[in-house]
Design a protein around this motif. Structure first.
Motif, mmCIF file in Angstrom:
data_model
loop_
_atom_site.group_PDB
_atom_site.id
_atom_site.type_symbol
_atom_site.label_atom_id
_atom_site.label_comp_id
_atom_site.label_asym_id
_atom_site.label_seq_id
_atom_site.Cartn_x
_atom_site.Cartn_y
_atom_site.Cartn_z
ATOM 1 N N ARG A 129 7.234 -0.934 14.362
ATOM 2 C CA ARG A 129 6.911 -1.031 15.784
ATOM 3 C C ARG A 129 7.558 0.131 16.536
ATOM 4 O O ARG A 129 8.742 0.419 16.352
ATOM 5 N N GLY A 130 6.782 0.807 17.363
ATOM 6 C CA GLY A 130 7.299 1.944 18.118
ATOM 7 C C GLY A 130 7.093 3.284 17.435
ATOM 8 O O GLY A 130 7.332 4.328 18.043
ATOM 9 N N TYR A 131 6.645 3.263 16.180
ATOM 10 C CA TYR A 131 6.364 4.507 15.455
ATOM 11 C C TYR A 131 4.861 4.786 15.503
ATOM 12 O O TYR A 131 4.052 3.903 15.227
ATOM 13 N N ASP A 132 4.502 6.015 15.811
ATOM 14 C CA ASP A 132 3.082 6.388 15.834
ATOM 15 C C ASP A 132 2.549 6.708 14.445
ATOM 16 O O ASP A 132 1.329 6.649 14.224
ATOM 17 N N ASP A 133 3.450 7.071 13.522
ATOM 18 C CA ASP A 133 3.016 7.491 12.189
ATOM 19 C C ASP A 133 3.902 6.811 11.155
ATOM 20 O O ASP A 133 5.114 7.070 11.088
ATOM 21 N N ALA A 134 3.303 5.936 10.354
ATOM 22 C CA ALA A 134 4.082 5.106 9.437
ATOM 23 C C ALA A 134 3.303 4.820 8.166
ATOM 24 O O ALA A 134 2.078 4.706 8.173
ATOM 25 N N LEU A 135 4.052 4.696 7.081
ATOM 26 C CA LEU A 135 3.540 4.189 5.807
ATOM 27 C C LEU A 135 4.199 2.840 5.572
ATOM 28 O O LEU A 135 5.428 2.734 5.643
ATOM 29 N N SER A 140 5.319 -5.488 -5.301
ATOM 30 C CA SER A 140 5.383 -6.840 -5.861
ATOM 31 C C SER A 140 4.777 -6.799 -7.260
ATOM 32 O O SER A 140 5.147 -5.940 -8.061
ATOM 33 N N THR A 141 3.838 -7.707 -7.552
ATOM 34 C CA THR A 141 3.128 -7.663 -8.830
ATOM 35 C C THR A 141 2.374 -6.350 -8.969
ATOM 36 O O THR A 141 2.207 -5.820 -10.064
ATOM 37 N N GLY A 142 1.897 -5.828 -7.854
ATOM 38 C CA GLY A 142 1.303 -4.504 -7.767
ATOM 39 C C GLY A 142 2.017 -3.716 -6.691
ATOM 40 O O GLY A 142 3.014 -4.166 -6.116
ATOM 41 N N VAL A 143 1.522 -2.522 -6.406
ATOM 42 C CA VAL A 143 2.066 -1.698 -5.336
ATOM 43 C C VAL A 143 0.903 -1.258 -4.457
ATOM 44 O O VAL A 143 -0.023 -0.587 -4.924
ATOM 45 N N GLY A 144 0.928 -1.678 -3.206
ATOM 46 C CA GLY A 144 -0.114 -1.300 -2.262
ATOM 47 C C GLY A 144 0.490 -0.719 -1.007
ATOM 48 O O GLY A 144 1.716 -0.683 -0.840
ATOM 49 N N GLY A 145 -0.362 -0.278 -0.104
ATOM 50 C CA GLY A 145 0.152 0.296 1.123
ATOM 51 C C GLY A 145 -0.937 0.535 2.141
ATOM 52 O O GLY A 145 -2.129 0.369 1.871
ATOM 53 N N GLY A 146 -0.506 0.903 3.333
ATOM 54 C CA GLY A 146 -1.413 1.218 4.423
ATOM 55 C C GLY A 146 -0.747 2.188 5.370
ATOM 56 O O GLY A 146 0.482 2.371 5.346
ATOM 57 N N LEU A 147 -1.540 2.814 6.222
ATOM 58 C CA LEU A 147 -1.065 3.870 7.100
ATOM 59 C C LEU A 147 -1.340 3.546 8.567
ATOM 60 O O LEU A 147 -2.383 2.985 8.917
ATOM 61 N N VAL A 148 -0.399 3.942 9.406
ATOM 62 C CA VAL A 148 -0.608 4.037 10.845
ATOM 63 C C VAL A 148 -0.475 5.506 11.193
ATOM 64 O O VAL A 148 0.551 6.130 10.890
#
Length: 309
Positions: A129-135, A140-148
């Motif tokens: 929260r408050g960051y314009d650019d984040a990963l 866990s059992t796998g590794v996932g992610g998303g971007l802001v």
């Protein structure tokens, strides 16, 4: 006129299907849950989805629902409304959006990958929260992610953008089901941390627990083999984070999921390795912190994807 101040949310994974109604402040108002019949055919799985949503639809609050957000294990195809989760074999190009309309009717539906949902949750209510650019990542059992990026969730055309688990960090490493070699997921996921430790001579305690959590407990107690497995996982995560930051200039990496619960056993070697990998001026000083939204991250994020775009 009926108020539409609630959003329905689905969080679909290999072990559970969670559904909820979420208000505009990110609070879960109602929830339902079913086990995922992952080893059964696609109709049985969607039946569990219908049961969870149907439990909510039977409540009077359902009349206040304006839309549905779905965060699903992937890959997903947001443009087609289909899902092909690796851990749900019965769903291959399964028309999930079409099938949930049997419960939600004409309400708008947005589908994203589960890692993207976590990014949406952490940017709205959590550590990003408050960051314009984040990963934001799930380890866990796998590794996932998303971007802001630029202050907005960046799901990509298919809803999978930011899937850091399938960045290769070891070209000569193990073959991954995705077709690559040495993917972050093949090194840093919970099952692979545990299998690495076992292969190098680590032995579980009297309870026979061979999970990554048990390896983490041994590492905290000073077991060098267990500690080395987490050091290796931390380095793989650091390499993937550094590569992502070099491409996108994210300023924070948020890590959640069961493996992140290991705490400094994981975060300390990760941060030390990141100092080695993230050396260019525009990526130095990248913040790495634990996630804050907890077990409801997928639900909050699925709602956020609808409410905040």
């Amino acid at each position: 006129m009926t108020r539409t101040d609630l959003t329905a949310a689905l969080d679909i994974g290999g072990t559970k299907i969670a559904a909820a109604l979420v208000d505009r402040e990110g609070r879960v108002v109602l929830r339902a849950r079913r086990p995922t019949p992952a080893g059964q055919d696609g109709e049985r799985v969607v039946g569990a989805v219908h049961a969870a949503l149907g439990e909510l639809a039977a409540r009077p609050e359902w009349e206040r629902v304006g839309a549905l957000g779905i965060g699903s294990a992937g890959p997903v195809d947001a443009s087609a409304g289909t899902v092909s989760p690796v851990n749900i074999p019965g769903w291959r190009d399964f028309p999930l959006v079409e099938r949930v309309r049997e419960v939600v009717g004409a309400r708008p539906v947005r589908l994203i990958g589960d890692g993207v949902a976590v990014a949406a949750a952490e940017h709205w209510q959590g550590a990003a929260r408050g960051y314009d650019d984040a990963l934001c990542m799930v380890v866990s059992t796998g590794v996932g992610g998303g971007l802001v990026l630029g202050g907005r969730l960046h799901a990509g055309p298919s809803g999978n953008a930011g899937h850091i688990g399938h960045i290769s960090v070891d070209f000569d490493g193990e073959l991954c089901p995705c077709g690559g070699r040495g993917c972050v997921e093949r090194i840093a996921s919970g099952p692979h941390i545990a299998s690495r430790a076992l292969a190098r001579g680590w032995r579980p305690g009297p309870d026979g627990d061979t999970s990554a959590a048990a390896v983490a407990a041994s590492a905290r107690a000073g077991d060098p083999v267990a500690g080395a497995a987490f050091v290796r996982a931390g380095r793989a995560l650091a390499a993937g984070i550094a590569a992502t930051a070099t491409l996108t200039e994210v300023r924070i990496a948020v890590i959640g999921g069961g493996v992140a619960a290991a705490g400094e056993v994981l975060f300390d070697p990760l941060r030390r390795a990141l100092d080695e990998y993230a050396t260019l001026a525009f990526v130095r000083g990248l913040t790495v912190v634990p996630a804050r939204t907890g077990a409801d991250a997928g639900l909050i994020g699925a709602a956020a994807a609808v409410l905040r775009g």
